[in-house]
Write a protein that holds these residues in place. Structure first.
Motif, PDB file in Angstrom:
ATOM      1  N   LEU A 104       2.555  38.291 -30.762  1.00 50.99           N
ATOM      2  CA  LEU A 104       3.458  39.089 -31.588  1.00 50.99           C
ATOM      3  C   LEU A 104       3.996  38.258 -32.751  1.00 50.99           C
ATOM      4  O   LEU A 104       4.065  38.729 -33.885  1.00 50.99           O
ATOM      5  CB  LEU A 104       4.603  39.635 -30.746  1.00 50.99           C
ATOM      6  CG  LEU A 104       5.579  40.567 -31.463  1.00 50.99           C
ATOM      7  CD1 LEU A 104       4.854  41.800 -31.995  1.00 50.99           C
ATOM      8  CD2 LEU A 104       6.698  40.977 -30.523  1.00 50.99           C
ATOM      9  N   GLU A 105       4.338  37.003 -32.484  1.00 47.80           N
ATOM     10  CA  GLU A 105       4.823  36.111 -33.536  1.00 47.80           C
ATOM     11  C   GLU A 105       3.736  35.856 -34.577  1.00 47.80           C
ATOM     12  O   GLU A 105       3.997  35.844 -35.781  1.00 47.80           O
ATOM     13  CB  GLU A 105       5.319  34.799 -32.938  1.00 47.80           C
ATOM     14  CG  GLU A 105       6.624  34.953 -32.186  1.00 47.80           C
ATOM     15  CD  GLU A 105       7.019  33.716 -31.391  1.00 47.80           C
ATOM     16  OE1 GLU A 105       6.304  32.682 -31.473  1.00 47.80           O
ATOM     17  OE2 GLU A 105       8.027  33.789 -30.675  1.00 47.80           O
ATOM     18  N   LYS A 106       2.511  35.666 -34.125  1.00 46.77           N
ATOM     19  CA  LYS A 106       1.387  35.471 -35.050  1.00 46.77           C
ATOM     20  C   LYS A 106       1.200  36.713 -35.917  1.00 46.77           C
ATOM     21  O   LYS A 106       0.971  36.617 -37.126  1.00 46.77           O
ATOM     22  CB  LYS A 106       0.093  35.187 -34.284  1.00 46.77           C
ATOM     23  CG  LYS A 106       0.022  33.831 -33.653  1.00 46.77           C
ATOM     24  CD  LYS A 106      -1.286  33.674 -32.882  1.00 46.77           C
ATOM     25  CE  LYS A 106      -1.333  32.412 -32.070  1.00 46.77           C
ATOM     26  NZ  LYS A 106      -2.565  32.321 -31.264  1.00 46.77           N
ATOM     27  N   TYR A 107       1.304  37.872 -35.284  1.00 51.24           N
ATOM     28  CA  TYR A 107       1.138  39.141 -36.005  1.00 51.24           C
ATOM     29  C   TYR A 107       2.244  39.316 -37.056  1.00 51.24           C
ATOM     30  O   TYR A 107       1.971  39.705 -38.194  1.00 51.24           O
ATOM     31  CB  TYR A 107       1.158  40.308 -35.014  1.00 51.24           C
ATOM     32  CG  TYR A 107       1.006  41.662 -35.659  1.00 51.24           C
ATOM     33  CD1 TYR A 107      -0.238  42.085 -36.136  1.00 51.24           C
ATOM     34  CD2 TYR A 107       2.086  42.519 -35.790  1.00 51.24           C
ATOM     35  CE1 TYR A 107      -0.385  43.321 -36.724  1.00 51.24           C
ATOM     36  CE2 TYR A 107       1.945  43.757 -36.384  1.00 51.24           C
ATOM     37  CZ  TYR A 107       0.716  44.155 -36.853  1.00 51.24           C
ATOM     38  OH  TYR A 107       0.571  45.378 -37.454  1.00 51.24           O
ATOM     39  N   GLN A 108       3.478  38.980 -36.692  1.00 57.27           N
ATOM     40  CA  GLN A 108       4.586  39.096 -37.632  1.00 57.27           C
ATOM     41  C   GLN A 108       4.405  38.146 -38.815  1.00 57.27           C
ATOM     42  O   GLN A 108       4.682  38.507 -39.963  1.00 57.27           O
ATOM     43  CB  GLN A 108       5.916  38.826 -36.918  1.00 57.27           C
ATOM     44  CG  GLN A 108       6.315  39.947 -35.984  1.00 57.27           C
ATOM     45  CD  GLN A 108       7.506  39.593 -35.117  1.00 57.27           C
ATOM     46  OE1 GLN A 108       7.808  38.424 -34.886  1.00 57.27           O
ATOM     47  NE2 GLN A 108       8.192  40.621 -34.621  1.00 57.27           N
ATOM     48  N   GLN A 109       3.924  36.937 -38.555  1.00 56.25           N
ATOM     49  CA  GLN A 109       3.671  35.988 -39.638  1.00 56.25           C
ATOM     50  C   GLN A 109       2.570  36.513 -40.551  1.00 56.25           C
ATOM     51  O   GLN A 109       2.652  36.386 -41.773  1.00 56.25           O
ATOM     52  CB  GLN A 109       3.289  34.612 -39.071  1.00 56.25           C
ATOM     53  CG  GLN A 109       3.062  33.559 -40.137  1.00 56.25           C
ATOM     54  CD  GLN A 109       4.279  33.323 -41.002  1.00 56.25           C
ATOM     55  OE1 GLN A 109       5.389  33.223 -40.512  1.00 56.25           O
ATOM     56  NE2 GLN A 109       4.072  33.243 -42.304  1.00 56.25           N
ATOM     57  N   MET A 110       1.555  37.112 -39.955  1.00 53.68           N
ATOM     58  CA  MET A 110       0.460  37.667 -40.744  1.00 53.68           C
ATOM     59  C   MET A 110       0.981  38.791 -41.650  1.00 53.68           C
ATOM     60  O   MET A 110       0.585  38.891 -42.814  1.00 53.68           O
ATOM     61  CB  MET A 110      -0.647  38.194 -39.826  1.00 53.68           C
ATOM     62  CG  MET A 110      -1.881  38.645 -40.564  1.00 53.68           C
ATOM     63  SD  MET A 110      -3.189  39.149 -39.444  1.00 53.68           S
ATOM     64  CE  MET A 110      -3.568  37.588 -38.682  1.00 53.68           C
TER      65      MET A 110
END
Length: 126
Positions: free
Chosen positions: A13-19
């Motif tokens: 989820l954190e990776k997705y938000q950064q993306m």
């Protein structure tokens, strides 16, 4: 088991938000380039209205410097070419980011389902 899935879900989820933040930054940069294209097209149209008898000045710092009309046209044309190239680069980058974002969404969805199943199993054991 549910805890491990939850940690992985949080990480993804954190990776997705950064993306999503990166996509937003890229779209903002692309919009600025679009504004520059519009501005330079207006300058090009104005330069096309002039003939060799007109005087063209270029603003360099606080000073207006006389510039050759053909040189000014060439400069604007090169600038437009560069900006259009950058826009194409951002288009490609955004398409790639969109593809990766879709893949991340699928991973997140499957992890959420897996987490919910593990939660259901844990409730059944109690």
């Amino acid at each position: 088991m549910a805890e491990a899935i939850q940690k992985k879900l949080q990480s993804e989820l954190e990776k997705y938000q950064q993306m999503q933040k990166d996509v937003s930054k890229s779209m903002s940069a692309r919009q600025k380039l679009e504004a520059q294209v519009t501005e330079n097209n207006i300058v090009k149209e104005e330069l096309d209205l002039l003939d060799t008898q007109n005087t063209v000045y270029k603003l360099i710092g606080p000073v207006l410097v006389k510039q050759d009309l053909e040189e000014a046209k060439a400069t604007v044309a090169k600038r437009l070419e560069y900006i259009n190239g950058e826009i194409q680069r951002y288009e490609t980058l955004l398409k790639d980011m969109e593809k990766k974002s879709d893949q991340h969404r699928e991973v997140l969805s499957s992890l959420q389902q897996e987490y919910q199943r593990s939660q259901g199993l844990a409730v059944g054991k109690v």
